[in-house]
Design an enzyme around this catalytic site. Structure first.
Site, mmCIF file in Angstrom:
data_model
loop_
_atom_site.group_PDB
_atom_site.id
_atom_site.type_symbol
_atom_site.label_atom_id
_atom_site.label_comp_id
_atom_site.label_asym_id
_atom_site.label_seq_id
_atom_site.Cartn_x
_atom_site.Cartn_y
_atom_site.Cartn_z
ATOM 1 N N GLY A 16 0.792 -1.231 0.000
ATOM 2 C CA GLY A 16 0.000 0.000 0.000
ATOM 3 C C GLY A 16 0.825 1.281 0.000
ATOM 4 O O GLY A 16 1.835 1.401 -0.705
ATOM 5 N N ASP A 36 7.398 -3.963 9.294
ATOM 6 C CA ASP A 36 5.986 -4.356 9.164
ATOM 7 C C ASP A 36 5.780 -5.611 10.012
ATOM 8 O O ASP A 36 6.739 -6.177 10.557
ATOM 9 C CB ASP A 36 5.647 -4.642 7.683
ATOM 10 C CG ASP A 36 4.166 -4.456 7.337
ATOM 11 O OD1 ASP A 36 3.845 -3.511 6.584
ATOM 12 O OD2 ASP A 36 3.335 -5.265 7.817
ATOM 13 N N VAL A 63 4.159 -2.040 15.526
ATOM 14 C CA VAL A 63 4.410 -0.658 15.961
ATOM 15 C C VAL A 63 3.742 -0.318 17.293
ATOM 16 O O VAL A 63 4.102 0.685 17.922
ATOM 17 C CB VAL A 63 3.994 0.384 14.888
ATOM 18 C CG1 VAL A 63 4.828 0.239 13.641
ATOM 19 C CG2 VAL A 63 2.496 0.325 14.595
ATOM 20 N N ASN A 89 4.120 5.216 9.268
ATOM 21 C CA ASN A 89 3.027 5.057 8.302
ATOM 22 C C ASN A 89 2.011 3.988 8.693
ATOM 23 O O ASN A 89 0.836 4.090 8.320
ATOM 24 C CB ASN A 89 3.643 4.714 6.936
ATOM 25 C CG ASN A 89 2.605 4.298 5.936
ATOM 26 O OD1 ASN A 89 1.890 5.123 5.370
ATOM 27 N ND2 ASN A 89 2.483 2.985 5.709
ATOM 28 N N TYR A 155 -11.459 5.751 14.171
ATOM 29 C CA TYR A 155 -10.329 5.922 13.248
ATOM 30 C C TYR A 155 -10.012 7.413 13.084
ATOM 31 O O TYR A 155 -8.853 7.828 13.177
ATOM 32 C CB TYR A 155 -10.674 5.292 11.893
ATOM 33 C CG TYR A 155 -9.635 5.523 10.810
ATOM 34 C CD1 TYR A 155 -8.497 4.737 10.733
ATOM 35 C CD2 TYR A 155 -9.807 6.532 9.872
ATOM 36 C CE1 TYR A 155 -7.539 4.954 9.741
ATOM 37 C CE2 TYR A 155 -8.867 6.758 8.873
ATOM 38 C CZ TYR A 155 -7.739 5.964 8.813
ATOM 39 O OH TYR A 155 -6.798 6.186 7.839
ATOM 40 N N GLY A 186 -6.166 11.187 1.055
ATOM 41 C CA GLY A 186 -7.626 11.135 0.925
ATOM 42 C C GLY A 186 -8.120 9.712 0.747
ATOM 43 O O GLY A 186 -8.078 8.920 1.683
ATOM 44 N N ILE A 187 -8.582 9.375 -0.454
ATOM 45 C CA ILE A 187 -9.101 8.033 -0.726
ATOM 46 C C ILE A 187 -8.095 7.319 -1.632
ATOM 47 O O ILE A 187 -8.036 7.562 -2.843
ATOM 48 C CB ILE A 187 -10.477 8.102 -1.426
ATOM 49 C CG1 ILE A 187 -11.442 9.028 -0.657
ATOM 50 C CG2 ILE A 187 -11.063 6.691 -1.583
ATOM 51 C CD1 ILE A 187 -11.741 8.609 0.768
ATOM 52 N N THR A 190 -5.946 1.205 -1.804
ATOM 53 C CA THR A 190 -5.127 0.135 -1.228
ATOM 54 C C THR A 190 -6.045 -0.921 -0.603
ATOM 55 O O THR A 190 -7.268 -0.765 -0.569
ATOM 56 C CB THR A 190 -4.216 0.686 -0.117
ATOM 57 O OG1 THR A 190 -5.068 1.171 0.934
ATOM 58 C CG2 THR A 190 -3.331 1.819 -0.621
HETATM 59 N N1 LIG Z 1 -5.887 4.026 2.163
HETATM 60 C C1 LIG Z 1 -6.338 5.250 2.400
HETATM 61 O O1 LIG Z 1 -7.278 5.728 1.742
HETATM 62 C C2 LIG Z 1 -5.719 6.091 3.472
HETATM 63 C C3 LIG Z 1 -4.776 5.615 4.351
HETATM 64 N N2 LIG Z 1 -4.252 6.433 5.321
HETATM 65 C C4 LIG Z 1 -3.260 5.956 6.258
HETATM 66 O O2 LIG Z 1 -2.095 5.560 5.544
HETATM 67 C C5 LIG Z 1 -1.437 4.493 6.234
HETATM 68 C C6 LIG Z 1 -1.222 3.326 5.282
HETATM 69 O O3 LIG Z 1 -2.493 2.915 4.778
HETATM 70 P P1 LIG Z 1 -2.669 1.834 3.606
HETATM 71 O O4 LIG Z 1 -1.395 1.617 2.903
HETATM 72 O O5 LIG Z 1 -3.871 2.235 2.863
HETATM 73 O O6 LIG Z 1 -3.034 0.550 4.500
HETATM 74 P P2 LIG Z 1 -2.825 -1.019 4.177
HETATM 75 O O7 LIG Z 1 -3.779 -1.720 5.096
HETATM 76 O O8 LIG Z 1 -2.906 -1.289 2.715
HETATM 77 O O9 LIG Z 1 -1.327 -1.294 4.653
HETATM 78 C C7 LIG Z 1 -0.971 -1.141 6.004
HETATM 79 C C8 LIG Z 1 0.352 -1.823 6.287
HETATM 80 O O10 LIG Z 1 0.621 -1.629 7.676
HETATM 81 C C9 LIG Z 1 0.954 -2.895 8.241
HETATM 82 N N3 LIG Z 1 0.567 -2.906 9.658
HETATM 83 C C10 LIG Z 1 -0.696 -2.949 10.169
HETATM 84 N N4 LIG Z 1 -0.647 -2.989 11.505
HETATM 85 C C11 LIG Z 1 0.665 -2.964 11.856
HETATM 86 C C12 LIG Z 1 1.355 -2.989 13.093
HETATM 87 N N5 LIG Z 1 0.700 -3.081 14.257
HETATM 88 N N6 LIG Z 1 2.702 -2.937 13.083
HETATM 89 C C13 LIG Z 1 3.379 -2.880 11.914
HETATM 90 N N7 LIG Z 1 2.793 -2.861 10.699
HETATM 91 C C14 LIG Z 1 1.446 -2.909 10.678
HETATM 92 C C15 LIG Z 1 0.192 -3.932 7.434
HETATM 93 O O11 LIG Z 1 0.757 -5.223 7.555
HETATM 94 C C16 LIG Z 1 0.304 -3.346 6.041
HETATM 95 O O12 LIG Z 1 1.492 -3.760 5.401
HETATM 96 C C17 LIG Z 1 -2.320 4.167 7.435
HETATM 97 O O13 LIG Z 1 -1.836 4.832 8.581
HETATM 98 C C18 LIG Z 1 -3.670 4.725 7.028
HETATM 99 O O14 LIG Z 1 -4.465 5.036 8.154
HETATM 100 C C19 LIG Z 1 -4.636 7.737 5.419
HETATM 101 C C20 LIG Z 1 -5.559 8.253 4.581
HETATM 102 C C21 LIG Z 1 -6.180 7.479 3.536
HETATM 103 C C1 LIG Z 2 -8.819 5.462 5.182
HETATM 104 C C2 LIG Z 2 -8.866 6.906 5.291
HETATM 105 O O1 LIG Z 2 -8.098 7.512 5.994
HETATM 106 C C3 LIG Z 2 -9.803 7.557 4.560
HETATM 107 C C4 LIG Z 2 -10.061 8.946 4.809
HETATM 108 O O2 LIG Z 2 -10.393 7.008 3.722
#
Ligand SMILES: NC(=O)C1=CN([C@@H]2O[C@H](COP(=O)(O)OP(=O)(O)OC[C@H]3O[C@@H](n4cnc5c(N)ncnc54)[C@H](O)[C@@H]3O)[C@@H](O)[C@H]2O)C=CC1
Ligand SMILES: CC(=O)C(C)=O
EC number: 1.1.1.304
Length: 259
Positions: A16, A36, A63, A89, A155, A186-187, A190
């Site tokens: 992601g 991770d 983390v 992240n 969240y 934003g959105i 992933t």
């Molecule tokens: N996808 C979205 O639309 C958005 C995501 N975000 C934030 O961006 C960051 C990354 O999100 P994505 O890549 O979409 O998520 P994802 O779910 O695709 O990937 C998250 C990664 O973090 C790892 N992870 C989860 N819990 C963990 C832990 N306790 N310790 C270590 N690693 C851990 C997972 O194994 C995975 O590899 C997050 O903090 C999320 O809240 C923020 C805004 C929008």
């Molecule tokens: C996952 C997340 O942060 C949103 C706004 O979609």
């Protein structure tokens, strides 16, 4: 190559947005520590980074565990020969109406999304000080850290908290030459959004894909965000052109939330 000779650690980098950030910082010239809980996928990202001609190392850490985060930073410094950039992240989402949230849900998401960032800030700042140089800390917030999103209440609260930690840490560490900023996507298409969409379907009966499409349909620039879009902001915040920016939580969302 603005990050030539730098070492960056990225948590949640097995997939992601974290993977996108790790690859972008490697293209910028940095060597990368991938952290991770998913070992198999970390190895794949490490191979991608090495194919770019950079050094990569993997470290399995949760983390939410303070000792593991500190160990990850020590590992990065020892294995890659320095430590300059920390990207906190990793995060999880939970989709529930506030009326149904349980104490167990709250404990889990606070531990990962808030404590995970807190331990990352602590470990990185301590390492920069021990090495006697400045450093950059970047934290994952969200547009949900600026506006509370329905069904994503807890969240959203964690992402507001990331902004608070970012501001406080920026003030506490400015005199050490450490900048602390947050990126607010934003959105992004992933696995996190696959799961959010699925859970909305369970709760509302909406067909799979409909919730995601609805949110993407609200983006002014007319498309979903990619991890590369997020990584472009993180690259800027990790590099020298942002040296005079600290304590900020910068939105990159294609036009959803305006601040
Ligand atoms: N996808 C979205 O639309 C958005 C995501 N975000 C934030 O961006 C960051 C990354 O999100 P994505 O890549 O979409 O998520 P994802 O779910 O695709 O990937 C998250 C990664 O973090 C790892 N992870 C989860 N819990 C963990 C832990 N306790 N310790 C270590 N690693 C851990 C997972 O194994 C995975 O590899 C997050 O903090 C999320 O809240 C923020 C805004 C929008
Ligand atoms: C996952 C997340 O942060 C949103 C706004 O979609």
């Amino acid at each position: 190559m603005t990050l030539e000779g730098k070492v960056a650690l990225v948590t949640g980098a097995a997939q992601g947005i974290g993977r996108g950030i790790a690859l972008r910082l490697a293209k910028d010239g940095a060597d990368i520590a991938i952290v991770d809980i998913n070992s198999d996928k970390m190895v794949e990202v490490a191979a991608e980074i090495e194919a770019l001609g950079r050094k990569a190392t993997t470290f399995k850490a949760d983390v939410s565990n303070r000792a593991e985060v500190h160990a990850a930073v020590d590992h990065a410094e020892k294995t890659l020969g320095g430590f300059d950039i920390m990207v906190n992240n990793a995060g999880i989402a939970q989709v529930d109406p506030i009326a149904d949230v349980t104490p167990e849900d709250v404990d889990l998401i606070l531990k990962i999304n808030i404590q995970g960032v807190l331990w990352g800030i602590q470990a990185a700042a301590a390492k920069f000080k021990a090495l006697g140089h400045k450093g950059k800390i970047l934290n994952a917030s969200s547009i949900a850290g600026h506006d509370g999103f329905e069904m994503l209440g807890v969240y959203s609260a964690t992402k507001f908290a990331v902004r608070a930690l970012t501001q406080a840490a920026a003030k506490e560490h400015a005199s050490d030459g450490i900048t602390v900023n947050a990126y607010c996507p934003g959105i992004v298409g992933t696995d996190m959004w696959v799961e959010i969409d699925k859970r909305f379907s369970e709760l509302t009966g909406a067909p799979i894909g409909e919730t995601y499409d609805k949110y993407v349909g609200g983006i002014a620039l007319g498309r979903a965000q990619t991890p590369d879009d997020v990584a472009a902001l993180v690259s800027y915040l990790a590099g020298p052109d942002s040296d005079y920016i600290t304590g900020q939580a910068i939105i990159t969302d294609g036009g959803i939330v305006y601040r």
